[in-house]
Design an enzyme around this catalytic site. Structure first.
Site, PDB file in Angstrom:
ATOM      1  N   ASP A 109      63.275  53.648  55.464  1.00 37.94           N
ATOM      2  CA  ASP A 109      63.852  54.695  56.296  1.00 37.94           C
ATOM      3  C   ASP A 109      63.428  56.053  55.728  1.00 37.94           C
ATOM      4  OD1 ASP A 109      65.432  56.522  57.625  1.00 37.94           O
ATOM      5  OD2 ASP A 109      67.284  55.389  57.394  1.00 37.94           O
TER       6      ASP A 109
ATOM      7  N   ASP B 123      56.030  62.693  61.466  1.00 32.47           N
ATOM      8  CA  ASP B 123      55.211  62.097  62.529  1.00 32.47           C
ATOM      9  C   ASP B 123      56.055  61.033  63.218  1.00 32.47           C
ATOM     10  OD1 ASP B 123      53.314  60.992  64.139  1.00 32.47           O
ATOM     11  OD2 ASP B 123      51.927  60.422  62.548  1.00 32.47           O
TER      12      ASP B 123
END
Length: 279
Positions: free
Chosen positions: A137, A155
């Site tokens: 994560d 991104d």
């Protein structure tokens, strides 16, 4: 019989493209993954029904999320990409000889594997020894790495599902802490046509976190509306104050040093989104 893929980009608008065949389909813990071969754009990566990248136009997004910040920072050594499992941002980062450590924090390992197989020109640099791939994560990685990075690139996918937290102020505050004292961040921030409220909110949040905040745009035909935005937050270096004669030039197809400052000259309707109306 012809086969066509349609992405419903809003409730009232979508794009459609002719496809030759489906190359890959899978369901990960986080999302549905598809790779389809299209007649116009080559292979196309689709996550939860949304276009992420294609063979034909990927260079625009990956160059633009990367080179503005990398060329603004005078000596980027440690760089983090949050998301970006296709490897395109990593590919562009590694063009800079100063880079010693490029970390990819991608939550979905199946995106990485599919990209390696079906998008080798995009993901081909993921095996470089300077790359550290972490299937994790990105928010947690940010929280656990204080003062470590020169540049952080967000991104991400659209702000749905596992990516929702990547468009919120606490995440940008975490990025600020994860950057070195002169660090820079860039986040993809969606379409000025379809995501006006999101752009306005993200710009405000990053402006309240970083002393220097700028927005720039690029033309990406397979993304909603074709006009895409990126928001940069910097602790020290202003992309509008760089010496363009000293910017590094590479064999890129969209970004070039001569257009670096011009990227921040925005259409009026986009510039209006950056004005705080005290909402």
């Amino acid at each position: 019989m012809e086969l066509w893929y349609t992405e419903k980009q809003t409730k009232n608008h979508g794009i459609t493209t002719k496809i030759k065949r489906t190359l890959y389909h899978d369901q990960s813990e986080f999302q549905t993954l598809d790779v389809i071969e299209t007649a116009e754009f080559g292979n196309m990566l689709v996550l939860d029904g949304m276009v992420m990248t294609t063979d034909r136009d990927e260079f625009v997004y990956h160059e633009m999320i990367t080179h503005v910040a990398m060329n603004t920072h005078p000596n980027p050594k440690d760089v983090l990409v949050v998301g970006g499992g296709d490897g395109g941002a990593i590919r562009e980062i590694l063009r800079y000889p100063s880079v010693e450590n490029a970390v990819l924090a991608e939550i979905d390992g199946k995106v990485i594997e599919a990209s390696k197989k079906y998008f080798p020109k995009i993901a081909g640099k993921l095996s470089d020894p300077r790359v550290n791939i972490q299937v994790t994560d990105g928010i947690r990685h940010i929280q656990e790495n204080k003062g470590k990075y020169d540049v952080i690139l967000v991104d991400s996918t659209e702000p749905v599902g596992p990516a929702v937290g990547l468009f919120q102020k606490p995440f940008y505050e975490g990025i600020y802490e994860a950057l070195k004292e002169d660090g820079i961040m860039v986040a993809q921030t969606e379409s000025p046509w379809f995501n006006r409220d999101l752009i306005r909110q993200v710009f405000r949040d990053i402006s309240n976190t970083f002393p220097i905040t700028r927005l720039y745009t690029a033309s990406i035909p397979t993304y909603p509306s074709g006009l895409w935005s990126f928001t940069i937050g910097s602790k020290k270096y202003d992309p509008l104050e760089v010496d363009e004669s000293k910017l590094k030039s590479f064999d890129t197809r969209y970004y070039r040093p001569e257009m670096h400052k011009a990227l921040f000259q925005l259409p009026v309707f986009v510039q209006e989104l950056l004005v705080d109306k005290g909402e």
